[in-house]
Design a protein around this motif. Structure first.
Motif, PDB file in Angstrom:
ATOM      1  N   TRP A  20       0.864  -1.185   0.000  1.00  0.00           N
ATOM      2  CA  TRP A  20       0.000   0.000   0.000  1.00  0.00           C
ATOM      3  C   TRP A  20       0.900   1.234   0.000  1.00  0.00           C
ATOM      4  O   TRP A  20       1.740   1.388   0.892  1.00  0.00           O
ATOM      5  CB  TRP A  20      -0.914  -0.028   1.232  1.00  0.00           C
ATOM      6  CG  TRP A  20      -1.705   1.225   1.430  1.00  0.00           C
ATOM      7  CD1 TRP A  20      -2.206   2.058   0.470  1.00  0.00           C
ATOM      8  CD2 TRP A  20      -2.068   1.793   2.684  1.00  0.00           C
ATOM      9  NE1 TRP A  20      -2.874   3.109   1.052  1.00  0.00           N
ATOM     10  CE2 TRP A  20      -2.809   2.967   2.402  1.00  0.00           C
ATOM     11  CE3 TRP A  20      -1.864   1.420   4.016  1.00  0.00           C
ATOM     12  CZ2 TRP A  20      -3.333   3.777   3.404  1.00  0.00           C
ATOM     13  CZ3 TRP A  20      -2.379   2.223   5.017  1.00  0.00           C
ATOM     14  CH2 TRP A  20      -3.115   3.395   4.711  1.00  0.00           C
TER      15      TRP A  20
ATOM     16  N   TYR B  13      -7.314   6.806   3.626  1.00  0.00           N
ATOM     17  CA  TYR B  13      -8.076   5.973   4.568  1.00  0.00           C
ATOM     18  C   TYR B  13      -9.123   5.137   3.843  1.00  0.00           C
ATOM     19  O   TYR B  13      -9.430   4.021   4.253  1.00  0.00           O
ATOM     20  CB  TYR B  13      -8.720   6.831   5.659  1.00  0.00           C
ATOM     21  CG  TYR B  13      -7.692   7.323   6.663  1.00  0.00           C
ATOM     22  CD1 TYR B  13      -7.119   6.436   7.579  1.00  0.00           C
ATOM     23  CD2 TYR B  13      -7.270   8.642   6.665  1.00  0.00           C
ATOM     24  CE1 TYR B  13      -6.154   6.871   8.483  1.00  0.00           C
ATOM     25  CE2 TYR B  13      -6.313   9.088   7.567  1.00  0.00           C
ATOM     26  CZ  TYR B  13      -5.752   8.199   8.465  1.00  0.00           C
ATOM     27  OH  TYR B  13      -4.790   8.624   9.353  1.00  0.00           O
TER      28      TYR B  13
ATOM     29  N   ALA C 108      -7.298   2.219   2.685  1.00  0.00           N
ATOM     30  CA  ALA C 108      -6.968   1.356   3.837  1.00  0.00           C
ATOM     31  C   ALA C 108      -8.160   0.475   4.198  1.00  0.00           C
ATOM     32  O   ALA C 108      -8.008  -0.705   4.524  1.00  0.00           O
ATOM     33  CB  ALA C 108      -6.560   2.208   5.030  1.00  0.00           C
ATOM     34  N   ALA C 109      -9.361   1.043   4.100  1.00  0.00           N
ATOM     35  CA  ALA C 109     -10.564   0.296   4.477  1.00  0.00           C
ATOM     36  C   ALA C 109     -10.830  -0.865   3.531  1.00  0.00           C
ATOM     37  O   ALA C 109     -11.549  -1.795   3.886  1.00  0.00           O
ATOM     38  CB  ALA C 109     -11.761   1.245   4.498  1.00  0.00           C
TER      39      ALA C 109
ATOM     40  N   LEU D  57      -8.407  -2.804   2.192  1.00  0.00           N
ATOM     41  CA  LEU D  57      -7.323  -3.782   2.182  1.00  0.00           C
ATOM     42  C   LEU D  57      -7.766  -5.065   2.886  1.00  0.00           C
ATOM     43  O   LEU D  57      -8.359  -5.002   3.953  1.00  0.00           O
ATOM     44  CB  LEU D  57      -6.086  -3.212   2.888  1.00  0.00           C
ATOM     45  CG  LEU D  57      -5.524  -1.931   2.275  1.00  0.00           C
ATOM     46  CD1 LEU D  57      -4.394  -1.382   3.138  1.00  0.00           C
ATOM     47  CD2 LEU D  57      -5.031  -2.190   0.861  1.00  0.00           C
ATOM     48  N   PRO D  58      -7.463  -6.227   2.306  1.00  0.00           N
ATOM     49  CA  PRO D  58      -7.863  -7.481   2.951  1.00  0.00           C
ATOM     50  C   PRO D  58      -7.117  -7.680   4.272  1.00  0.00           C
ATOM     51  O   PRO D  58      -5.918  -7.439   4.348  1.00  0.00           O
ATOM     52  CB  PRO D  58      -7.470  -8.555   1.934  1.00  0.00           C
ATOM     53  CG  PRO D  58      -6.721  -7.880   0.845  1.00  0.00           C
ATOM     54  CD  PRO D  58      -6.771  -6.409   1.024  1.00  0.00           C
ATOM     55  N   ASP D  59      -7.811  -8.110   5.360  1.00  0.00           N
ATOM     56  CA  ASP D  59      -7.203  -8.195   6.709  1.00  0.00           C
ATOM     57  C   ASP D  59      -6.098  -9.225   6.832  1.00  0.00           C
ATOM     58  O   ASP D  59      -5.158  -9.046   7.571  1.00  0.00           O
ATOM     59  CB  ASP D  59      -8.199  -8.653   7.785  1.00  0.00           C
ATOM     60  CG  ASP D  59      -9.496  -7.928   7.697  1.00  0.00           C
ATOM     61  OD1 ASP D  59      -9.435  -6.718   7.428  1.00  0.00           O
ATOM     62  OD2 ASP D  59     -10.543  -8.577   7.891  1.00  0.00           O
ATOM     63  N   LYS D  60      -6.271 -10.332   6.153  1.00  0.00           N
ATOM     64  CA  LYS D  60      -5.385 -11.467   6.450  1.00  0.00           C
ATOM     65  C   LYS D  60      -4.068 -11.403   5.690  1.00  0.00           C
ATOM     66  O   LYS D  60      -3.120 -12.076   6.038  1.00  0.00           O
ATOM     67  CB  LYS D  60      -6.093 -12.781   6.083  1.00  0.00           C
ATOM     68  CG  LYS D  60      -7.376 -12.997   6.875  1.00  0.00           C
ATOM     69  CD  LYS D  60      -7.203 -14.084   7.939  1.00  0.00           C
ATOM     70  CE  LYS D  60      -8.251 -13.968   9.030  1.00  0.00           C
ATOM     71  NZ  LYS D  60      -9.632 -14.116   8.504  1.00  0.00           N
TER      72      LYS D  60
ATOM     73  N   LEU E   4       0.954  -7.132   4.755  1.00  0.00           N
ATOM     74  CA  LEU E   4       0.812  -5.754   4.280  1.00  0.00           C
ATOM     75  C   LEU E   4       2.119  -4.989   4.457  1.00  0.00           C
ATOM     76  O   LEU E   4       2.699  -4.967   5.542  1.00  0.00           O
ATOM     77  CB  LEU E   4      -0.297  -5.068   5.097  1.00  0.00           C
ATOM     78  CG  LEU E   4      -0.576  -3.606   4.792  1.00  0.00           C
ATOM     79  CD1 LEU E   4      -1.125  -3.441   3.373  1.00  0.00           C
ATOM     80  CD2 LEU E   4      -1.578  -3.035   5.803  1.00  0.00           C
TER      81      LEU E   4
ATOM     82  N   PHE F  65      -1.213   1.727  11.797  1.00  0.00           N
ATOM     83  CA  PHE F  65      -1.319   0.492  11.005  1.00  0.00           C
ATOM     84  C   PHE F  65      -0.311  -0.514  11.553  1.00  0.00           C
ATOM     85  O   PHE F  65       0.710  -0.793  10.932  1.00  0.00           O
ATOM     86  CB  PHE F  65      -1.097   0.792   9.522  1.00  0.00           C
ATOM     87  CG  PHE F  65      -2.044   1.834   9.007  1.00  0.00           C
ATOM     88  CD1 PHE F  65      -3.362   1.492   8.699  1.00  0.00           C
ATOM     89  CD2 PHE F  65      -1.656   3.152   8.895  1.00  0.00           C
ATOM     90  CE1 PHE F  65      -4.256   2.455   8.265  1.00  0.00           C
ATOM     91  CE2 PHE F  65      -2.547   4.125   8.457  1.00  0.00           C
ATOM     92  CZ  PHE F  65      -3.856   3.774   8.148  1.00  0.00           C
ATOM     93  N   GLU F  66      -0.638  -1.044  12.732  1.00  0.00           N
ATOM     94  CA  GLU F  66       0.316  -1.874  13.464  1.00  0.00           C
ATOM     95  C   GLU F  66       0.755  -3.117  12.723  1.00  0.00           C
ATOM     96  O   GLU F  66       1.877  -3.568  12.868  1.00  0.00           O
ATOM     97  CB  GLU F  66      -0.285  -2.282  14.814  1.00  0.00           C
ATOM     98  CG  GLU F  66      -0.114  -1.204  15.851  1.00  0.00           C
ATOM     99  CD  GLU F  66      -0.725  -1.593  17.186  1.00  0.00           C
ATOM    100  OE1 GLU F  66      -1.441  -2.613  17.238  1.00  0.00           O
ATOM    101  OE2 GLU F  66      -0.488  -0.851  18.158  1.00  0.00           O
ATOM    102  N   ARG F  67      -0.163  -3.675  11.930  1.00  0.00           N
ATOM    103  CA  ARG F  67       0.204  -4.943  11.318  1.00  0.00           C
ATOM    104  C   ARG F  67       1.088  -4.774  10.077  1.00  0.00           C
ATOM    105  O   ARG F  67       1.613  -5.745   9.550  1.00  0.00           O
ATOM    106  CB  ARG F  67      -1.049  -5.748  10.954  1.00  0.00           C
ATOM    107  CG  ARG F  67      -1.822  -5.211   9.781  1.00  0.00           C
ATOM    108  CD  ARG F  67      -3.098  -6.010   9.590  1.00  0.00           C
ATOM    109  NE  ARG F  67      -3.766  -5.643   8.354  1.00  0.00           N
ATOM    110  CZ  ARG F  67      -3.561  -6.228   7.195  1.00  0.00           C
ATOM    111  NH1 ARG F  67      -2.702  -7.216   7.086  1.00  0.00           N
ATOM    112  NH2 ARG F  67      -4.209  -5.825   6.121  1.00  0.00           N
TER     113      ARG F  67
END
Ligand SMILES: Nc1nc2c(ncn2[C@@H]2O[C@H](COP(=O)(O)OP(=O)(O)O)[C@@H](O)[C@H]2O)c(=O)[nH]1
Ligand SMILES: [Mg+2]
Length: 296
Positions: free
Chosen positions: A93, A105, A108-109, A111-114, A117, A143-145
């Protein structure tokens, strides 16, 4: 011990104009994707492939999400971006250093969670270190992950660091494409794109968005490509702008496009470009398809 070979697909997403296409070109080391200062230059999905000793990176350049207009062309573009996120291994991203706005944002909304990234903070050449550090911290806490990598796509800064981060996230598997393959697109497609880029770079704001490029004939004659192309515009007034005084603008467009083609194809190019008026082309799904836009 020799490291296992890794290979996978990396989607490049982000709002328009953050430098996605520039980044793809820098990462693969060749100009494949077209870029310009104007938002929404990219309309077609394109793969850029980089194969090193131990990794094959398959980058997917996408049009930025179009959040402003609801026309047929833009709806088709958004569907294509969402589809391009489904079958990838990593999502990259891209944002601009110092800027996290509503359009970012919105991306960002979606983007796939799993999926792994990587948040690429591009255009670091534009900000001072004093501005960059707090921005990177803000990205890290919001965006911690994500793994965060600051780069300058234009200057190639931190390219190797980014490739190292991406490699770790790719699956261990053999290469999918031959190692000398650069893209999934053929020369005919790239020729049309290079002409379209010049419309974006050499004309004002009105014409490029209302235009498309079609290759009428593409002949491979060994050391020469003979290419006949048409620029399609919506109105006669736009045709006059593209042609310019005494044909000067059209000549400038064609010459610049031809030089790009010769560089990428590694041979001489004979290019002839015509301008045609087809009113309403961008609202007509059938015409869009005939110009090479996927139905989505
Ligand atoms: N200063 C600066 N400009 C950049 C950088 N990367 C891209 N750009 C510029 O940003 C604009 C948009 O780039 P482009 O790749 O077309 O963005 P896209 O819409 O996200 O694909 C172009 O004018 C690029 O030259 C960078 O690292 N630094
Ligand atoms: Mg682009």
């Amino acid at each position: 011990m020799k490291e296992a070979f890794r290979c996978g697909t990396i989607a490049i997403v982000g709002r328009p104009n953050v430098g996605k296409s520039t980044l793809l070109n820098t990462l693969v080391g060749q100009k494949l994707a077209i870029t310009s200062r104007k938002p929404q230059t990219t309309r077609h999905r394109l793969l850029g492939i980089l194969t090193t000793g131990d990794t094959q990176y398959i980058f997917v350049d996408t049009p930025g999400f179009q959040t402003e207009h609801g026309g047929t062309l833009n709806r088709m573009l958004n569907r294509n971006v969402q589809r391009s996120l489904q079958d990838v291994d990593v999502v990259m991203w891209v944002v601009e250093a110092g800027v996290l706005g509503p359009a970012d944002y919105k991306v960002a909304a979606l983007l796939p969670d799993k999926m792994p990234l990587v948040l690429v903070v591009n255009k670091i050449d534009r900000v001072s270190e004093a501005e960059l550090l707090p921005f990177l911290q803000r990205c890290g806490s919001e965006f911690e992950r994500a793994e965060i990598v600051p780069v300058s796509a234009e200057q190639g800064r931190n390219k190797d660091e980014l490739l190292a981060v991406l490699r770790k996230l790719l699956p261990e598997q053999p290469a999918i494409y031959p190692e000398d393959e650069l893209t999934d697109r053929n020369e005919r497609f790239l020729a049309a794109e290079f002409i379209r880029e010049k419309l974006f770079r050499l004309l004002g704001d009105e014409v490029p968005y209302g235009s498309a490029v079609v290759i009428d004939q593409f002949k491979d004659e060994g050391n020469l490509r003979r290419i006949y192309a048409s620029i399609i515009v919506e109105k006669p007034g736009q045709k006059a702008i593209v042609i310019g005084k005494g044909g000067a603008k059209l000549k400038e467009i064609a010459t610049a496009a031809r030089l790009d083609m010769e560089k990428l194809f590694g041979c001489k190019v004979y290019l002839e470009v015509w301008v045609k008026v087809r009113s309403g082309w961008s609202e007509n799904e059938n015409l869009l398809r005939s110009f090479g836009y996927d139905a989505g």
